[in-house]
Design a protein around this motif. Structure first.
Motif, mmCIF file in Angstrom:
data_model
loop_
_atom_site.group_PDB
_atom_site.id
_atom_site.type_symbol
_atom_site.label_atom_id
_atom_site.label_comp_id
_atom_site.label_asym_id
_atom_site.label_seq_id
_atom_site.Cartn_x
_atom_site.Cartn_y
_atom_site.Cartn_z
ATOM 1 N N ALA A 49 -21.444 7.151 -11.348
ATOM 2 C CA ALA A 49 -20.945 5.913 -12.723
ATOM 3 C C ALA A 49 -19.532 6.468 -13.298
ATOM 4 N N PHE A 50 -18.704 5.523 -13.415
ATOM 5 C CA PHE A 50 -17.453 5.727 -13.707
ATOM 6 C C PHE A 50 -17.352 4.775 -14.928
ATOM 7 N N ALA A 51 -16.070 5.654 -15.947
ATOM 8 C CA ALA A 51 -15.869 4.975 -17.013
ATOM 9 C C ALA A 51 -14.465 5.451 -17.649
ATOM 10 N N GLY A 52 -13.589 4.746 -17.973
ATOM 11 C CA GLY A 52 -12.130 4.347 -18.105
ATOM 12 C C GLY A 52 -11.478 3.660 -17.047
ATOM 13 N N GLU A 53 -9.931 3.722 -17.483
ATOM 14 C CA GLU A 53 -8.979 2.608 -16.971
ATOM 15 C C GLU A 53 -8.316 3.726 -16.398
ATOM 16 N N GLY A 54 -7.621 3.472 -15.392
ATOM 17 C CA GLY A 54 -6.819 4.126 -15.042
ATOM 18 C C GLY A 54 -6.739 5.314 -14.010
ATOM 19 N N ALA A 55 -5.445 5.927 -14.719
ATOM 20 C CA ALA A 55 -5.401 7.959 -14.401
ATOM 21 C C ALA A 55 -6.784 7.845 -15.479
ATOM 22 N N GLU A 56 -7.507 7.475 -15.954
ATOM 23 C CA GLU A 56 -8.176 7.935 -17.399
ATOM 24 C C GLU A 56 -10.024 7.793 -16.468
ATOM 25 N N ARG A 57 -9.457 7.213 -14.838
ATOM 26 C CA ARG A 57 -11.233 6.905 -14.818
ATOM 27 C C ARG A 57 -11.913 8.443 -14.432
ATOM 28 N N ARG A 58 -13.240 8.071 -14.552
ATOM 29 C CA ARG A 58 -13.476 9.604 -14.090
ATOM 30 C C ARG A 58 -14.878 8.891 -14.210
ATOM 31 N N MET A 59 -15.728 10.434 -13.048
ATOM 32 C CA MET A 59 -17.263 10.041 -13.069
ATOM 33 C C MET A 59 -18.181 11.227 -14.233
ATOM 34 N N VAL A 60 -18.746 10.004 -14.511
ATOM 35 C CA VAL A 60 -19.589 10.797 -16.200
ATOM 36 C C VAL A 60 -20.913 10.448 -15.854
ATOM 37 N N GLY A 61 -21.448 10.120 -14.571
ATOM 38 C CA GLY A 61 -22.985 9.708 -14.533
ATOM 39 C C GLY A 61 -24.174 10.259 -12.938
ATOM 40 N N ALA A 62 -24.570 10.435 -13.200
ATOM 41 C CA ALA A 62 -25.124 10.764 -11.675
ATOM 42 C C ALA A 62 -26.486 10.454 -11.288
ATOM 43 N N LEU A 63 -26.986 9.764 -10.242
ATOM 44 C CA LEU A 63 -28.537 9.939 -10.414
ATOM 45 C C LEU A 63 -28.496 9.892 -8.915
ATOM 46 N N SER A 64 -30.527 10.650 -8.637
ATOM 47 C CA SER A 64 -30.482 10.193 -7.262
ATOM 48 C C SER A 64 -32.355 10.483 -7.101
ATOM 49 N N PHE A 65 -32.551 9.766 -6.251
ATOM 50 C CA PHE A 65 -33.748 9.648 -5.782
ATOM 51 C C PHE A 65 -34.228 10.092 -4.592
ATOM 52 N N TRP A 66 -35.106 11.130 -4.827
ATOM 53 C CA TRP A 66 -35.817 11.555 -3.389
ATOM 54 C C TRP A 66 -37.258 11.253 -2.656
ATOM 55 N N PRO A 67 -37.172 11.491 -1.567
ATOM 56 C CA PRO A 67 -39.048 11.130 -0.875
ATOM 57 C C PRO A 67 -39.927 11.896 -1.107
ATOM 58 N N VAL A 68 -41.243 11.349 -1.650
ATOM 59 C CA VAL A 68 -42.048 12.284 -1.883
ATOM 60 C C VAL A 68 -43.302 11.299 -1.092
ATOM 61 N N VAL A 69 -44.409 12.142 -1.618
ATOM 62 C CA VAL A 69 -46.064 11.299 -1.218
ATOM 63 C C VAL A 69 -46.500 11.862 -2.455
ATOM 64 N N ILE A 70 -46.976 11.409 -2.725
ATOM 65 C CA ILE A 70 -47.549 11.027 -4.570
ATOM 66 C C ILE A 70 -48.923 11.548 -4.425
ATOM 67 N N GLY A 71 -50.041 12.618 -3.580
ATOM 68 C CA GLY A 71 -51.188 12.309 -3.858
ATOM 69 C C GLY A 71 -51.233 11.033 -3.116
ATOM 70 N N GLY A 72 -50.727 11.228 -2.033
ATOM 71 C CA GLY A 72 -51.110 10.575 -0.776
ATOM 72 C C GLY A 72 -50.469 8.858 -1.096
ATOM 73 N N VAL A 73 -49.630 8.626 -1.487
ATOM 74 C CA VAL A 73 -48.752 7.626 -1.488
ATOM 75 C C VAL A 73 -48.122 7.402 -1.426
ATOM 76 N N PRO A 74 -46.426 6.945 -0.396
ATOM 77 C CA PRO A 74 -44.848 7.346 -0.640
ATOM 78 C C PRO A 74 -44.999 6.963 -1.690
ATOM 79 N N GLY A 75 -43.720 7.539 -1.797
ATOM 80 C CA GLY A 75 -42.817 7.045 -3.183
ATOM 81 C C GLY A 75 -41.639 7.969 -3.437
ATOM 82 N N LEU A 76 -41.197 8.183 -4.369
ATOM 83 C CA LEU A 76 -39.976 8.652 -4.796
ATOM 84 C C LEU A 76 -39.976 9.998 -6.403
ATOM 85 N N MET A 77 -39.301 10.988 -6.038
ATOM 86 C CA MET A 77 -39.097 11.323 -7.082
ATOM 87 C C MET A 77 -37.827 10.965 -7.834
ATOM 88 N N LEU A 78 -37.691 10.190 -9.112
ATOM 89 C CA LEU A 78 -36.306 10.651 -9.444
ATOM 90 C C LEU A 78 -35.817 11.490 -10.463
#
Ligand SMILES: CC(C)(COP(=O)(O)OP(=O)(O)OC[C@H]1O[C@@H](n2cnc3c(N)ncnc32)[C@H](O)[C@@H]1OP(=O)(O)O)[C@@H](O)C(=O)NCCC(=O)NCCS
Length: 175
Positions: A49-78
């Motif tokens: 996630a980015f915030a700010g304008e022009g020279a002030e613009r910067r990265m302020v947030g991040a999120l990823s998801f990972w492939p896992v198997v959840i008690g036998g069910v293919p899914g994701l970890m957030l």
């Protein structure tokens, strides 16, 4: 006020700095980290996630998801999910998760788990895993192990260990 973009390789150093700031060195000791080590986040589900304008613009947030198997069910970890301290409480974390969960559903994922504060993640539909139903590869406060179905009924089939998707796929997961 936030723009969400797909993570690109050049974002790496800023993401690492944000995670260090948000979680400190203890981030590598968490049980969730066991599911990330030797695993690869789903490329289509890594966001900044980015915030700010022009020279002030910067990265302020991040999120990823990972492939896992959840008690036998293919899914994701957030996670990890992190937002720069000065910009917390303005909706960035929720927006990142809403985008990621919607995209994950479009990609066909049925179930998502995470380890985190239940009152926060309840805002995007996560609820507590019943005690004893699923096990993480390390100690976790059971009240912080949460799940959300992307496909109604997916959790009903989930029971047992949560493992990396590649381990579940391998006949020799120890290798
Ligand atoms: C947790 C985090 C990602 C939230 O991001 P954010 O952009 O500030 O969150 P949002 O703006 O989308 O949501 C803010 C709301 O959630 C609430 N909230 C935030 N963290 C919370 C928590 N841990 N428990 C309960 N509520 C929480 C805020 O009080 C706020 O409530 P309000 O809307 O009623 O004012 C951010 O605080 C952060 O990076 N923290 C450090 C890293 C971390 O703990 N990550 C999560 C791992 S479990």
């Amino acid at each position: 006020m936030f723009e969400i973009e797909a993570e690109r390789p050049e974002h790496g150093p800023a993401i690492e700095a944000l995670l260090d700031l948000s979680f400190g060195p203890g981030r590598y000791a968490k049980a969730a980290q066991r599911l990330r080590e030797g695993n690869t986040a789903v490329p289509e589900l890594c966001y900044v996630a980015f915030a700010g304008e022009g020279a002030e613009r910067r990265m302020v947030g991040a999120l990823s998801f990972w492939p896992v198997v959840i008690g036998g069910v293919p899914g994701l970890m957030l996670g990890p999910l992190a937002v720069e301290p000065q910009l917390r409480g303005k909706g960035c974390g929720i927006r990142l998760m809403e985008k990621g969960l919607a995209d994950a559903k479009k990609l066909g994922y049925r179930l998502v788990i995470l380890v985190g504060d239940a009152p926060y993640y309840a805002r995007v539909g996560f609820g507590p895993v019943p005690p004893g139903r699923l096990t993480m590869p390390g100690p976790v406060d059971p009240a912080r192990l949460l799940y959300r179905e992307l496909d109604i009924g997916a959790f009903g089939q989930a029971k047992g260990p949560i493992v990396k998707a590649r381990d579940a796929a391998s006949p020799h997961p120890e290798r």
